[in-house]
Motif scaffolding. Structure first.
Motif, PDB file in Angstrom:
ATOM      1  N   ILE A 186       0.680  -1.321  -0.129  1.00  0.00           N
ATOM      2  CA  ILE A 186       0.055  -0.093   0.104  1.00  0.00           C
ATOM      3  C   ILE A 186       0.812   1.214  -0.066  1.00  0.00           C
ATOM      4  CG2 ILE A 186      -1.846  -1.289   1.337  1.00  0.00           C
ATOM      5  CD1 ILE A 186      -0.982   0.303   3.766  1.00  0.00           C
ATOM      6  N   GLY A 187       0.138   2.428  -0.358  1.00  0.00           N
ATOM      7  CA  GLY A 187       1.134   3.847  -0.439  1.00  0.00           C
ATOM      8  C   GLY A 187       0.150   4.704  -1.296  1.00  0.00           C
ATOM      9  N   ARG A 188       0.742   5.833  -1.019  1.00  0.00           N
ATOM     10  CA  ARG A 188       0.248   6.900  -1.754  1.00  0.00           C
ATOM     11  C   ARG A 188       0.277   6.528  -3.293  1.00  0.00           C
ATOM     12  NH1 ARG A 188       2.266  11.857  -1.977  1.00  0.00           N
ATOM     13  NH2 ARG A 188       4.657  11.090  -1.589  1.00  0.00           N
ATOM     14  N   SER A 189      -0.778   7.418  -3.799  1.00  0.00           N
ATOM     15  CA  SER A 189      -1.098   7.168  -5.455  1.00  0.00           C
ATOM     16  C   SER A 189       0.082   7.301  -6.138  1.00  0.00           C
ATOM     17  CB  SER A 189      -2.222   8.067  -5.820  1.00  0.00           C
ATOM     18  OG  SER A 189      -3.468   7.679  -5.053  1.00  0.00           O
ATOM     19  N   ASN A 190       0.872   8.233  -6.126  1.00  0.00           N
ATOM     20  CA  ASN A 190       2.095   8.391  -7.073  1.00  0.00           C
ATOM     21  C   ASN A 190       3.427   7.812  -6.312  1.00  0.00           C
ATOM     22  OD1 ASN A 190       2.069  10.345  -5.004  1.00  0.00           O
ATOM     23  ND2 ASN A 190       2.577  12.103  -6.464  1.00  0.00           N
ATOM     24  N   VAL A 191       3.357   7.117  -5.431  1.00  0.00           N
ATOM     25  CA  VAL A 191       4.777   6.701  -4.608  1.00  0.00           C
ATOM     26  C   VAL A 191       5.271   5.562  -5.468  1.00  0.00           C
ATOM     27  CG1 VAL A 191       3.752   4.657  -3.263  1.00  0.00           C
ATOM     28  CG2 VAL A 191       5.419   5.878  -2.431  1.00  0.00           C
ATOM     29  N   GLY A 192       4.921   5.020  -6.591  1.00  0.00           N
ATOM     30  CA  GLY A 192       5.470   4.221  -7.479  1.00  0.00           C
ATOM     31  C   GLY A 192       5.427   2.679  -7.209  1.00  0.00           C
ATOM     32  N   LYS A 193       4.138   2.306  -6.633  1.00  0.00           N
ATOM     33  CA  LYS A 193       3.724   0.992  -6.068  1.00  0.00           C
ATOM     34  C   LYS A 193       3.865   0.014  -7.106  1.00  0.00           C
ATOM     35  CE  LYS A 193      -0.225   0.848  -4.199  1.00  0.00           C
ATOM     36  NZ  LYS A 193      -1.126   0.578  -5.278  1.00  0.00           N
ATOM     37  N   SER A 194       2.972   0.270  -8.132  1.00  0.00           N
ATOM     38  CA  SER A 194       2.975  -0.462  -9.180  1.00  0.00           C
ATOM     39  C   SER A 194       4.242  -0.935  -9.938  1.00  0.00           C
ATOM     40  CB  SER A 194       1.860  -0.209 -10.280  1.00  0.00           C
ATOM     41  OG  SER A 194       0.440  -0.266  -9.778  1.00  0.00           O
ATOM     42  N   SER A 195       4.916   0.022 -10.082  1.00  0.00           N
ATOM     43  CA  SER A 195       6.248  -0.092 -10.730  1.00  0.00           C
ATOM     44  C   SER A 195       7.194  -0.873  -9.962  1.00  0.00           C
ATOM     45  CB  SER A 195       6.897   1.483 -10.934  1.00  0.00           C
ATOM     46  OG  SER A 195       6.265   2.149 -11.667  1.00  0.00           O
ATOM     47  N   LEU A 196       7.239  -0.890  -8.566  1.00  0.00           N
ATOM     48  CA  LEU A 196       7.836  -1.661  -7.629  1.00  0.00           C
ATOM     49  C   LEU A 196       7.682  -3.172  -8.001  1.00  0.00           C
ATOM     50  CD1 LEU A 196      10.017  -2.337  -5.666  1.00  0.00           C
ATOM     51  CD2 LEU A 196       8.531  -1.470  -3.766  1.00  0.00           C
ATOM     52  N   ILE A 197       6.168  -3.505  -7.814  1.00  0.00           N
ATOM     53  CA  ILE A 197       5.639  -4.579  -8.173  1.00  0.00           C
ATOM     54  C   ILE A 197       6.107  -5.312  -9.522  1.00  0.00           C
ATOM     55  CG2 ILE A 197       3.580  -5.997  -8.117  1.00  0.00           C
ATOM     56  CD1 ILE A 197       2.335  -4.069  -5.996  1.00  0.00           C
ATOM     57  N   ARG A 198       6.148  -4.385 -10.545  1.00  0.00           N
ATOM     58  CA  ARG A 198       6.631  -4.974 -11.766  1.00  0.00           C
ATOM     59  C   ARG A 198       8.067  -5.238 -11.609  1.00  0.00           C
ATOM     60  NH1 ARG A 198       5.997  -1.195 -17.163  1.00  0.00           N
ATOM     61  NH2 ARG A 198       7.217   0.205 -15.957  1.00  0.00           N
ATOM     62  N   ALA A 199       8.854  -4.382 -10.944  1.00  0.00           N
ATOM     63  CA  ALA A 199      10.312  -4.652 -10.656  1.00  0.00           C
ATOM     64  C   ALA A 199      10.389  -6.031  -9.905  1.00  0.00           C
ATOM     65  CB  ALA A 199      10.937  -3.521  -9.853  1.00  0.00           C
ATOM     66  N   LEU A 200       9.657  -6.457  -9.133  1.00  0.00           N
ATOM     67  CA  LEU A 200       9.787  -7.678  -8.414  1.00  0.00           C
ATOM     68  C   LEU A 200       9.683  -8.725  -9.346  1.00  0.00           C
ATOM     69  CD1 LEU A 200       7.951  -6.666  -4.908  1.00  0.00           C
ATOM     70  CD2 LEU A 200      10.352  -7.231  -5.240  1.00  0.00           C
ATOM     71  N   PHE A 201       8.657  -8.690 -10.255  1.00  0.00           N
ATOM     72  CA  PHE A 201       8.157  -9.677 -11.029  1.00  0.00           C
ATOM     73  C   PHE A 201       9.050  -9.632 -12.547  1.00  0.00           C
ATOM     74  CE2 PHE A 201       3.991  -9.645  -8.796  1.00  0.00           C
ATOM     75  CZ  PHE A 201       4.194 -11.071  -7.920  1.00  0.00           C
ATOM     76  N   SER A 202      10.021  -8.865 -12.448  1.00  0.00           N
ATOM     77  CA  SER A 202      10.835  -8.648 -13.922  1.00  0.00           C
ATOM     78  C   SER A 202      11.312  -9.843 -14.358  1.00  0.00           C
ATOM     79  CB  SER A 202      11.960  -7.386 -13.502  1.00  0.00           C
ATOM     80  OG  SER A 202      12.559  -7.750 -12.721  1.00  0.00           O
ATOM     81  N   LEU A 203      11.385 -10.921 -13.657  1.00  0.00           N
ATOM     82  CA  LEU A 203      11.994 -12.038 -14.104  1.00  0.00           C
ATOM     83  C   LEU A 203      11.076 -12.953 -14.697  1.00  0.00           C
ATOM     84  CD1 LEU A 203      14.520 -12.851 -11.130  1.00  0.00           C
ATOM     85  CD2 LEU A 203      14.906 -11.939 -13.303  1.00  0.00           C
ATOM     86  N   SER A 204       9.914 -12.646 -14.403  1.00  0.00           N
ATOM     87  CA  SER A 204       8.722 -13.225 -15.191  1.00  0.00           C
ATOM     88  C   SER A 204       7.875 -12.056 -15.846  1.00  0.00           C
ATOM     89  CB  SER A 204       7.709 -13.996 -14.093  1.00  0.00           C
ATOM     90  OG  SER A 204       8.790 -14.593 -13.215  1.00  0.00           O
ATOM     91  N   PRO A 205       8.404 -11.485 -16.945  1.00  0.00           N
ATOM     92  CA  PRO A 205       7.807 -10.524 -17.717  1.00  0.00           C
ATOM     93  C   PRO A 205       6.350 -10.868 -18.350  1.00  0.00           C
ATOM     94  CG  PRO A 205       9.664 -11.822 -19.010  1.00  0.00           C
ATOM     95  CD  PRO A 205       9.485 -12.088 -17.913  1.00  0.00           C
ATOM     96  N   GLU A 206       6.026 -12.247 -18.270  1.00  0.00           N
ATOM     97  CA  GLU A 206       4.520 -12.498 -18.640  1.00  0.00           C
ATOM     98  C   GLU A 206       3.498 -12.016 -17.756  1.00  0.00           C
ATOM     99  OE1 GLU A 206       6.364 -16.184 -16.388  1.00  0.00           O
ATOM    100  OE2 GLU A 206       7.017 -14.644 -17.913  1.00  0.00           O
ATOM    101  N   VAL A 207       4.035 -11.772 -16.301  1.00  0.00           N
ATOM    102  CA  VAL A 207       2.900 -11.464 -15.586  1.00  0.00           C
ATOM    103  C   VAL A 207       2.763 -10.099 -15.792  1.00  0.00           C
ATOM    104  CG1 VAL A 207       2.762 -10.799 -13.094  1.00  0.00           C
ATOM    105  CG2 VAL A 207       4.023 -12.914 -13.665  1.00  0.00           C
ATOM    106  N   GLU A 208       1.515  -9.504 -16.039  1.00  0.00           N
ATOM    107  CA  GLU A 208       1.260  -8.260 -16.340  1.00  0.00           C
ATOM    108  C   GLU A 208       0.755  -7.183 -15.056  1.00  0.00           C
ATOM    109  OE1 GLU A 208      -2.070  -5.632 -19.098  1.00  0.00           O
ATOM    110  OE2 GLU A 208      -2.133  -7.950 -18.771  1.00  0.00           O
ATOM    111  N   VAL A 209       1.599  -6.365 -14.824  1.00  0.00           N
ATOM    112  CA  VAL A 209       1.430  -5.471 -13.695  1.00  0.00           C
ATOM    113  C   VAL A 209       1.259  -4.234 -14.415  1.00  0.00           C
ATOM    114  CG1 VAL A 209       2.228  -4.272 -11.646  1.00  0.00           C
ATOM    115  CG2 VAL A 209       2.957  -6.794 -12.357  1.00  0.00           C
ATOM    116  N   ARG A 210      -0.066  -3.580 -14.471  1.00  0.00           N
ATOM    117  CA  ARG A 210      -0.238  -2.450 -15.176  1.00  0.00           C
ATOM    118  C   ARG A 210       0.579  -1.047 -14.548  1.00  0.00           C
ATOM    119  NH1 ARG A 210      -6.580  -3.015 -17.128  1.00  0.00           N
ATOM    120  NH2 ARG A 210      -6.246  -4.770 -18.313  1.00  0.00           N
TER     121      ARG A 210
END
Length: 269
Positions: free
Chosen positions: A96-120
């Motif tokens: 969780i976090g503020r709307s512009n804190v970069g939350k989805s970007s971080l989750i995409r980085a965590l899953f970057s070894l599995s690029p088929e996982v779609e994190v918008r």
């Protein structure tokens, strides 16, 4: 464990990080260490070194975030109410976090070894309007919560409070704070909610690549003092991350694996 595979994102894999010069390698994996040497003599360094897993634990955690044969990582479902949430069958963590804190970007980085996982990831703050559930094999579920503050869903408080109070398989909440601006009023409100409900949580400072060393150290020390004096449920060590440079991402993967019970032998020393 899933087999290793190729990764096209620089520094997303430990094998890439291990090729770096020693000091830079340590700075990517343990970004808090880069600040520790600038502390005043006699300063308390304990909050900088509470969770320091070895290479084997980091590699084990990386394997959990890498999809492979017999180990699927999938977007599971989205929900706006708890009765729409998937069954609580696995250990769970939420971000969780503020709307512009970069939350989805971080989750995409965590899953970057599995690029088929779609994190918008949207350029517009407040894109995440639902609770998004991601299933990591048979090991755990990661939940991307709607952002609070600017453009938050109208029913944000009701949705998040219900989740935090009712989700008994929730092992840790990751509260994301902008590393450039530090704790804001809305962050304090989130802390109060987590403390009131007795939810164990950890603070993650994002966007550290955008902050000068002096500013980042100032924010880290102020937040550490706040955690020490004003919280009971917050893990004393902060986690610093850059989704752009992958600083701290490997350590955060390891902590997620640890709190979900998938690194039973990890040493936090």
């Amino acid at each position: 464990m899933p087999p290793p595979g190729r990764c096209s994102v620089p520094l997303a894999a430990l094998s890439e990080v291990l090729r770096l010069e020693r000091n830079r390698r340590a700075g990517i994996v343990f970004p808090l260490r880069r600040l520790e040497r600038f502390l005043a003599p006699g300063a308390d360094t304990a909050p900088f070194r509470l969770f320091q897993p070895g290479l084997a634990a980091l590699q084990r955690a990386e394997g959990l975030f890498r999809a492979g044969r017999g180990h699927r990582i999938d977007y599971l479902s989205s929900a706006v109410r708890m009765d729409h949430a998937p069954p609580p069958a696995l250990p769970e963590v939420c971000f969780i976090g503020r709307s512009n804190v970069g939350k989805s970007s971080l989750i995409r980085a965590l899953f970057s070894l599995s690029p088929e996982v779609e994190v918008r990831v949207s350029k517009t703050p407040g894109h995440t309007k639902k609770m998004n559930f991601f299933k990591v094999g048979k090991y755990f579920i990661l939940v991307d919560m709607p952002g609070y503050g600017y453009r938050a869903p109208q029913d944000f408080v009701e949705m998040v409070e219900a989740y935090l109070q009712e989700r008994h398989n929730l092992k840790r909440t990751f509260l994301l704070v902008d590393g450039v601006v530090g704790l804001q009023k809305t962050d304090h409100t989130a802390v109060e909610m987590l403390e009131e409900f007795g939810i164990p949580y950890v603070m993650v400072l994002t966007k550290i690549d955008r902050a000068s060393r002096g500013l980042l150290l100032k924010n880290v020390l102020e937040i550490q003092e706040f955690v020490k004096e004003k919280t009971q449920g917050c893990f004393p060590q902060l986690f610093l991350v850059s989704s752009l440079e992958f600083s701290g991402v490997h350590l955060l993967r390891c902590f997620v694996a640890h709190v979900t019970g998938n690194l039973p032998s990890v040493e936090a020393s």
